[in-house]
Design a protein around this motif. Sequence first.
Motif, PDB file in Angstrom:
ATOM      1  N   GLU A  48      -2.127 -12.123   0.310  1.00  0.00           N
ATOM      2  CA  GLU A  48      -2.483 -12.597  -0.776  1.00  0.00           C
ATOM      3  C   GLU A  48      -2.259 -11.589  -1.731  1.00  0.00           C
ATOM      4  OE1 GLU A  48      -5.491 -16.438   0.141  1.00  0.00           O
ATOM      5  OE2 GLU A  48      -6.570 -14.374  -0.241  1.00  0.00           O
ATOM      6  N   VAL A  51       1.440 -11.647  -2.158  1.00  0.00           N
ATOM      7  CA  VAL A  51       1.896 -12.925  -3.116  1.00  0.00           C
ATOM      8  C   VAL A  51       1.707 -12.830  -4.410  1.00  0.00           C
ATOM      9  CG1 VAL A  51       1.517 -15.300  -3.056  1.00  0.00           C
ATOM     10  CG2 VAL A  51       1.791 -14.222  -0.833  1.00  0.00           C
ATOM     11  N   ILE A  55       4.292 -13.127  -7.576  1.00  0.00           N
ATOM     12  CA  ILE A  55       4.041 -14.200  -8.445  1.00  0.00           C
ATOM     13  C   ILE A  55       4.077 -13.520  -9.933  1.00  0.00           C
ATOM     14  CG2 ILE A  55       2.617 -15.881  -9.592  1.00  0.00           C
ATOM     15  CD1 ILE A  55       1.861 -16.758  -6.583  1.00  0.00           C
ATOM     16  N   GLY A 104       0.232 -24.082  -6.926  1.00  0.00           N
ATOM     17  CA  GLY A 104       0.581 -24.371  -5.430  1.00  0.00           C
ATOM     18  C   GLY A 104       0.232 -25.738  -4.846  1.00  0.00           C
ATOM     19  N   TYR A 106       0.326 -22.426  -2.447  1.00  0.00           N
ATOM     20  CA  TYR A 106       1.201 -21.056  -1.657  1.00  0.00           C
ATOM     21  C   TYR A 106       1.405 -21.068  -0.275  1.00  0.00           C
ATOM     22  CZ  TYR A 106      -3.162 -18.394  -1.569  1.00  0.00           C
ATOM     23  OH  TYR A 106      -4.285 -17.826  -1.479  1.00  0.00           O
ATOM     24  N   TYR A 107       0.467 -21.750   0.388  1.00  0.00           N
ATOM     25  CA  TYR A 107       0.426 -21.993   1.882  1.00  0.00           C
ATOM     26  C   TYR A 107      -0.567 -22.954   2.193  1.00  0.00           C
ATOM     27  CZ  TYR A 107       0.622 -21.031   6.793  1.00  0.00           C
ATOM     28  OH  TYR A 107       1.178 -21.060   8.154  1.00  0.00           O
ATOM     29  N   ASN A 219       4.246 -22.337 -10.090  1.00  0.00           N
ATOM     30  CA  ASN A 219       4.773 -23.116  -9.195  1.00  0.00           C
ATOM     31  C   ASN A 219       6.294 -22.659  -8.915  1.00  0.00           C
ATOM     32  OD1 ASN A 219       2.714 -24.375  -8.341  1.00  0.00           O
ATOM     33  ND2 ASN A 219       3.116 -26.405  -9.558  1.00  0.00           N
ATOM     34  N   ILE A 222       6.568 -19.695  -6.963  1.00  0.00           N
ATOM     35  CA  ILE A 222       6.087 -19.799  -5.297  1.00  0.00           C
ATOM     36  C   ILE A 222       7.321 -20.411  -4.919  1.00  0.00           C
ATOM     37  CG2 ILE A 222       4.728 -21.027  -3.790  1.00  0.00           C
ATOM     38  CD1 ILE A 222       2.416 -20.851  -6.003  1.00  0.00           C
ATOM     39  N   TYR A 226       9.695 -18.679  -1.562  1.00  0.00           N
ATOM     40  CA  TYR A 226       9.959 -19.308  -0.352  1.00  0.00           C
ATOM     41  C   TYR A 226      11.691 -19.491  -0.088  1.00  0.00           C
ATOM     42  CZ  TYR A 226       5.345 -20.606   1.397  1.00  0.00           C
ATOM     43  OH  TYR A 226       4.142 -20.786   1.934  1.00  0.00           O
ATOM     44  N   ALA A 231       8.359 -15.254   1.439  1.00  0.00           N
ATOM     45  CA  ALA A 231       7.491 -15.859   2.044  1.00  0.00           C
ATOM     46  C   ALA A 231       7.251 -15.558   3.604  1.00  0.00           C
ATOM     47  CB  ALA A 231       7.148 -17.394   1.804  1.00  0.00           C
TER      48      ALA A 231
END
Length: 257
Positions: A48, A51, A55, A104, A106-107, A219, A222, A226, A231
């Motif tokens: 995190e 990530v 972001i 998200g 995000y996962y 968003n 994110i 990916y 990711a």
Amino acid sequence: MSLALVFGLAGCATASASIPGEDAITIGVKIDQPGLGRKENGVFRGFEVDVGSYIARRLGASKVTFKEVRSDNREQKLEAHSVDLVLAPYSITPDRANLVTFAGPYYVAHQDVMVKRGDTRIRTIRDLNGRKMCQASGSVSTERVVNGLGIATNLVPASSYSDCVAKLRAGAVDAVSTGDLVLAGFAAPDVQILNVPFTDERYGVGMRKGDIDACEKVNRAITTMYQDGTASRLLRKWFGSSGLKLVEEVPQFEGCS
């Protein structure tokens, strides 16, 4: 500092540009969850953390600062402007969505169960009936077991999931149940994940309520994370050896509101 200032378009040539003096973002993360968020020798590390850094950079920040949050104070930290974003196993729920805006997820993790290795009494989620299960402060995971599934466990309070795992090792509880990414970070020879997933845990990026413009930008960040392979790389970096089946496709977003 307001995210609206950081991400505002007024006076900016592009969506990623920043207003001078407002290009810093503070992110709230856990500091006691291996693999997700941990502070070691003054350095924040984890999935995190990575990530959140990705972001923030995609949003134009030149300075990213991390601060500790707990499950029971994430909303307060946002409201007090102590942090601008929260990535701290923050499952998106209707009640929480009334208090903060979520980007998200995000996962999408899955709730599972951790027990001491060799404990043959607990093989499925139903075997938690009558057993002692840890309840981390501020977490909704135990509600999904007790209220959602109607399993009569004996709840033992703890300050955090690291405290829960310590209680499991000490024999003070029989099980810990929460998202599998959280549990995977605590994987060790003396404890094991049962691999009996029974819910979806949509981990969202929390921000102050009503910041829709910032939510939409997060968003997009994110999605790019990916699409460009970041990711997948980060998931394998932090959880590749855990034995979990990692989901490497863009999650379905909840929508900003």
